[in-house]
Design a protein around this motif. Sequence first.
Motif, PDB file in Angstrom:
ATOM      1  N   ASN A 228       0.850  -1.192   0.000  1.00 32.40           N
ATOM      2  CA  ASN A 228       0.000   0.000   0.000  1.00 32.40           C
ATOM      3  C   ASN A 228       0.878   1.231   0.000  1.00 32.40           C
ATOM      4  O   ASN A 228       2.011   1.208   0.485  1.00 32.40           O
ATOM      5  N   ILE A 229       0.335   2.326  -0.507  1.00 26.10           N
ATOM      6  CA  ILE A 229       1.058   3.590  -0.519  1.00 26.10           C
ATOM      7  C   ILE A 229       0.102   4.690  -0.081  1.00 26.10           C
ATOM      8  O   ILE A 229      -1.080   4.670  -0.435  1.00 26.10           O
ATOM      9  N   THR A 230       0.606   5.621   0.714  1.00 25.28           N
ATOM     10  CA  THR A 230      -0.178   6.765   1.163  1.00 25.28           C
ATOM     11  C   THR A 230       0.457   8.018   0.586  1.00 25.28           C
ATOM     12  O   THR A 230       1.666   8.208   0.713  1.00 25.28           O
TER      13      THR A 230
ATOM     14  N   ARG B  93     -11.794  11.449 -12.904  1.00 23.14           N
ATOM     15  CA  ARG B  93     -11.321  10.395 -13.810  1.00 23.14           C
ATOM     16  C   ARG B  93     -11.797   9.019 -13.361  1.00 23.14           C
ATOM     17  O   ARG B  93     -12.176   8.178 -14.174  1.00 23.14           O
ATOM     18  N   VAL B  94     -11.788   8.788 -12.048  1.00 21.48           N
ATOM     19  CA  VAL B  94     -12.277   7.516 -11.496  1.00 21.48           C
ATOM     20  C   VAL B  94     -13.754   7.344 -11.813  1.00 21.48           C
ATOM     21  O   VAL B  94     -14.202   6.258 -12.197  1.00 21.48           O
TER      22      VAL B  94
ATOM     23  N   ASP C 106      -7.502   3.591  -6.249  1.00 22.80           N
ATOM     24  CA  ASP C 106      -6.176   2.978  -6.275  1.00 22.80           C
ATOM     25  C   ASP C 106      -5.884   2.324  -7.629  1.00 22.80           C
ATOM     26  O   ASP C 106      -4.749   2.353  -8.112  1.00 22.80           O
ATOM     27  N   GLU C 107      -6.907   1.767  -8.276  1.00 25.08           N
ATOM     28  CA  GLU C 107      -6.711   1.187  -9.610  1.00 25.08           C
ATOM     29  C   GLU C 107      -6.337   2.266 -10.628  1.00 25.08           C
ATOM     30  O   GLU C 107      -5.458   2.076 -11.465  1.00 25.08           O
ATOM     31  N   GLU C 108      -7.029   3.407 -10.527  1.00 23.85           N
ATOM     32  CA  GLU C 108      -6.739   4.501 -11.455  1.00 23.85           C
ATOM     33  C   GLU C 108      -5.343   5.060 -11.204  1.00 23.85           C
ATOM     34  O   GLU C 108      -4.610   5.381 -12.152  1.00 23.85           O
TER      35      GLU C 108
ATOM     36  N   LEU D 198       0.401   5.602 -12.801  1.00 24.00           N
ATOM     37  CA  LEU D 198       1.796   5.472 -12.371  1.00 24.00           C
ATOM     38  C   LEU D 198       2.598   4.431 -13.152  1.00 24.00           C
ATOM     39  O   LEU D 198       3.753   4.681 -13.504  1.00 24.00           O
ATOM     40  N   CYS D 199       2.027   3.273 -13.409  1.00 25.64           N
ATOM     41  CA  CYS D 199       2.795   2.177 -14.017  1.00 25.64           C
ATOM     42  C   CYS D 199       3.386   2.521 -15.384  1.00 25.64           C
ATOM     43  O   CYS D 199       4.574   2.289 -15.604  1.00 25.64           O
TER      44      CYS D 199
END
Length: 96
Positions: free
Chosen positions: A3-5, A20-21, A29-31, A36-37
Amino acid sequence: MANITIRCLDDEVKRRLRVRVAEYSMAMDEEALEILCPFLALPVAPKNLGQAMHMPFAKIRGEDLQPPARWPMRGCSELVRPRGRKRPVHFGRDRG
């Protein structure tokens, strides 16, 4: 999966992420992963000029060329003017 905060996220950025979500019907988190990827998959910027010049040709991996044949260096005596000459040499007409 870890996880990232993200702290101190700008309100405008958070708002745009929520819009956008909502458009794509995804979890936040998926968006964030979708954004990011691909960005993190880009090649890392070079750290210096040498690396920057090498990167475009790294995939080509051209032939290893042999250095050209070189002649021996001239000695210092060939470069120094003779001691007996006092005036410069002029070519062409006589400057007497």
